[in-house]
Scaffold this active site. Structure first.
Site, PDB file in Angstrom:
ATOM      1  N   LEU A  74     -54.809 -98.447  28.791  1.00 20.12           N
ATOM      2  CA  LEU A  74     -54.863 -97.005  29.022  1.00 20.12           C
ATOM      3  C   LEU A  74     -53.782 -96.240  28.277  1.00 20.12           C
ATOM      4  O   LEU A  74     -53.797 -95.015  28.267  1.00 20.12           O
ATOM      5  CB  LEU A  74     -54.745 -96.725  30.527  1.00 20.12           C
ATOM      6  CG  LEU A  74     -55.738 -97.482  31.408  1.00 20.12           C
ATOM      7  CD1 LEU A  74     -55.516 -97.144  32.862  1.00 20.12           C
ATOM      8  CD2 LEU A  74     -57.165 -97.170  30.996  1.00 20.12           C
ATOM      9  N   ASP A 316     -62.483-104.098  25.700  1.00 21.32           N
ATOM     10  CA  ASP A 316     -61.198-104.325  25.041  1.00 21.32           C
ATOM     11  C   ASP A 316     -60.670-103.000  24.477  1.00 21.32           C
ATOM     12  O   ASP A 316     -60.252-102.897  23.334  1.00 21.32           O
ATOM     13  CB  ASP A 316     -61.324-105.379  23.929  1.00 21.32           C
ATOM     14  CG  ASP A 316     -59.960-105.798  23.386  1.00 21.32           C
ATOM     15  OD1 ASP A 316     -58.956-105.582  24.090  1.00 21.32           O
ATOM     16  OD2 ASP A 316     -59.915-106.313  22.251  1.00 21.32           O
TER      17      ASP A 316
END
Lengths: 445, 323
Positions: A74, A316
């Site tokens: 993130l 991913d």
């Protein structure tokens, strides 16, 4: 939002006329879905005394369990100039993802309960999607001392991992697995031998030879798999191998599963679509770790998914700005921002005949739920109404503007996507809806 | 980003950058060699200049140290009457600070017409070419392990001058292929020009995997590799690679792969010996061979000027006026 939109979790909601695809229950049919108090109350048959306070006309749409992405970064904490929990959970929700698992190689590292709680609290405050941080396997991911795994588990970690850092000391790895096994905590491993991987940037083969790029041999992965399988066998740890890149590794894991070892595996969506040839001449958008390997590997990975030796497909996700890719191949950042495209690109594999619909959706929902041990990824009676509505007829072009993620790194930029998530719900509550589809969803035009 | 073989050409299919020999047709290569022939005589004249590139600005942008390549590029540019600026720049290969493209764009703002670029990263020249305005040209003077196309062209020039042509020649390339951008470019050129056979010779630690896909045969046996060879190319073995992990010792390397008079007996009697320089005497080649009558190592350097003039003139020839 119009009166017909589900605003609160307590209201009774009817999603009518959609194609419900729920592989966990073997369903792929036009069914109405009844939601009461944020949970699935019934499918197909209307429960007694159900009165819809709200209704969504889902005719022409697909109704899917919310997606579970087992590997997404993130940017926060550590790289908030590139992306944040707010920006990326919002992007995930727009891609139909209702849970995401995040590796611990943040900065600072996810090795204290406070860090884990901070990330979960921030994600909860944003309210777009559930975030499950993985705890560190070793302190600071240094590969020398065990992290406080039990405390990390208490704080909410669904597993432990050393991220892309290899625990080079095999004794430490063995003890980390034994310790995690004490608490039945899944150990996530990106299998790799650090020395064989070295400073490589592409698969070792014809392409690395032609382009003169430092290479990563297949053995960098298979040596890692072999070592860790041997440790799993004697430690009793439950292990998840993520981001597989070679056909040989799939074979090894299939063989281990056949022997009854408690192992699961996942693959990134880009490894199912591409191979080393797509790098062409130094196209840094295709730089990923582990590297894209041969066409044979690509086919073997697809077969691994269809034969269920690889249970899950993940994004991913690694959001980066455009500059990160604007450098010579060796120096360019690796990774792809993938949450926006995970579902349409997985469904493209169904379209191509490479995967069945049930397999593809299960790899995004029920299987990853089982891997992290949560009751999710299905729409059975009593389940949380975490779901997404997908319009298979809506074509759109991935551009920096249309990408919700703050990342600007995707080889699919400029490509047309076939199908789009038009609404995502958590606990029966709308967390995302596509503006183009307001009328479809019952809002005012 | 456009594929490399497209990036090198303009809309009319004319060569505009010189980044790699991969994908260049035989005719283009022969054209460059023919033009180079016409430039050779200039070097022997009293006045060595021709005004082909008068008013053009060339920047030799070397992010990696070089003596002979940079010098011959400088001389080549000056003989064509261009203004030549040499920059030996250091580069910080991190995401922070000035990037390689920042540096190039800064220099571009000074109205450079041609960049001659050397960098330690494979693909650097390609990256630069892809991000410059259409009228600016780029010549790759060596990028990482990927390509060194002007060196390979001067080698082809040297071979043709000595052998008269390429057909049927057997060429042996010996040594550290793994790290060699020169060898990769030579293989592309030799294949396009239609030699009979290309052999690469070295221990497996120095031969990149699947190099056979480039149209060569590989062997670890120097004598077998040399047997019947017309052209013997010795590659430089960088001493800093001698850390005991790729080859055990200088002594053992010289024993197996160092080119000596005795081993050279296995090649054809008129075999020519080449080396891109700088040479390590007593490591990859004996002094007797390097200085012997079959060695053309110094001719390679001399030919470098005419060949680089030819390449500059070829890609700058059709330069449209700046918009």
């Amino acid at each position: 939002m119009s009166a017909r939109m589900p605003a609160s979790a307590s209201a009774n909601l009817l999603i009518s006329g959609g194609r419900l695809i729920d592989p966990a229950h073997g369903i792929d049919a036009i069914h109405d879905v009844y939601v009461v108090a944020g949970k699935i109350a019934a499918v197909d048959a209307k429960p007694k005394a159900f009165r819809a306070a709200q209704q969504i006309d889902a005719r022409g749409l697909w109704v899917l369990p919310g997606l579970i992405d087992l590997c997404a970064r993130l940017g926060e904490p550590g790289a908030t100039d590139q992306a944040t929990i707010a920006s990326e959970t919002r992007a995930a929700a727009s891609g139909g993802i209702t849970r995401m698992v995040c590796p611990p190689d943040t900065f600072p590292v996810m090795d204290t309960p406070a860090m884990v709680r901070m990330v979960q609290d921030r994600a909860a405050a944003c309210g777009f999607t559930r975030v499950h941080p993985l705890g560190a396997l070793t302190a600071q991911l240094g590969g020398e001392r065990l992290a406080d795994m039990a405390l990390l588990m208490d704080a909410g970690c669904v597993g432990v991992s050393n991220g892309l850092q290899v625990v080079e000391n095999t004794l430490v790895m063995r003890r980390a697995m034994q310790y995690a096994a004490t608490y039945d905590l899944p150990v996530f491993v990106t299998p790799r031998d650090a020395r064989l991987h070295g400073n490589g940037v592409v698969h070792e083969g014809e392409i690395s030879t032609r382009l003169g790029l430092p290479a990563i041999p297949e053995a960098a992965e298979t040596v890692g798999v072999a070592r860790d399988l041997a440790l799993i066998e004697t430690s009793g740890a439950r292990a998840h191998f993520d981001l597989l890149s070679s056909g040989r590794a799939v074979e090894m894991i299939a063989e281990a599963k056949a022997r009854g070892l408690p192992v699961t595996a996942s693959v990134a969506i880009h490894h199912l679509h591409w191979n080393e040839r797509h790098i062409g001449t130094f196209d840094t958008q295709y730089k990923v770790f582990p590297p894209l390997r041969t066409e044979r590997d690509q086919r073997a990975l697809l077969r691994g998914v269809s034969e269920a030796n690889i249970g899950a497909i993940c994004s991913d996700h690694q959001p980066r700005d455009a500059d990160a890719k604007l450098a010579p191949f060796v120096e360019a950042a690796a990774g792809i921002a993938g949450v926006d495209t995970l579902l349409p690109m997985t469904l493209q594999l169904v379209e191509q005949g490479a995967l069945s619909m049930a397999t593809a959706i299960a790899a995004l929902t029920a299987h990853p739920a089982a891997i992290i041990g949560v009751d999710a990824g299905h729409l059975g009676v009593g389940a949380r109404a975490d779901l997404c509505l997908f319009d298979p007829a809506l074509a759109w072009v991935l551009t920096r503007n249309s990408m919700v993620s703050h990342g600007e790194n995707s080889p699919w930029l400029g490509h047309t996507m076939h199908g789009k998530v038009v609404a995502t719900m958590m606990d029966g509550k709308l967390v995302y809806r596509n503006e183009l589809c307001v009328t479809r969803l019952g809002g005012e035009a | 980003m456009k594929p490399l073989d497209q990036l090198q050409f303009d809309a009319n299919g004319k060569l505009k950058h010189f980044l790699t020999l991969s994908g260049l047709p035989k005719e283009t290569l022969l054209g460059i060699l023919d033009t180079a022939e016409s430039f050779v005589s200039f070097g022997k004249r009293e006045i060595k200049k021709i005004p082909l590139l008068r008013g053009k600005t060339i920047v030799n942008l070397f992010f990696e140290p070089s003596t002979r390549t940079r010098t011959t590029f400088e001389i080549a540019g000056k003989r064509l009457s261009a203004d030549v600026i040499n920059l030996n720049a250091a580069r910080i290969s991190t995401s922070k600070g000035e990037t390689i493209l920042d540096t190039v764009r800064t220099l571009q703002a000074m109205h450079t017409d041609l960049f001659v670029v050397r960098d330690s990263a494979s693909g650097a020249a390609h990256l630069i070419a892809a991000h410059l305005p259409a009228h600016v040209r780029v010549i790759n003077a060596g990028d990482g392990r990927h390509a060194h196309p002007t060196q390979a062209m001067l080698d082809m020039f040297t071979i043709r001058r000595s052998k008269g042509g390429f057909e049927g020649l057997t060429v042996a390339i010996i040594g550290d292929l793994l790290h060699s951008r020169v060898a990769r470019s030579q293989i592309h050129a030799l294949s396009a020009l239609g030699v009979g056979e290309i052999r690469v010779v070295g221990p497996r630690t120095l031969i990149p995997t699947e190099i056979e896909a480039m149209g060569v045969t590989a062997t670890g046996d120097l004598r077998a590799g040399l047997r019947g060879a017309d052209v013997v190319i010795v590659l430089r073995l960088q001493r800093e690679r001698m850390d005991g992990q790729l080859v055990p010792s200088e002594q053992e390397y010289f024993n197996r792969y160092g080119l000596t008079e005795e081993k050279l007996q296995h090649a054809k009697p008129d075999a020519m010996v080449m080396h891109p320089g700088p040479i390590n005497r007593g490591l990859e080649i004996s002094s007797a061979v390097a200085d012997g009558e079959r060695s053309v190592i110094l001719q390679q350097v001399t030919n470098g000027i005419a060949v680089r003039m030819s390449i500059m003139a070829t890609i700058m020839g059709g330069v449209e006026p700046r918009p």
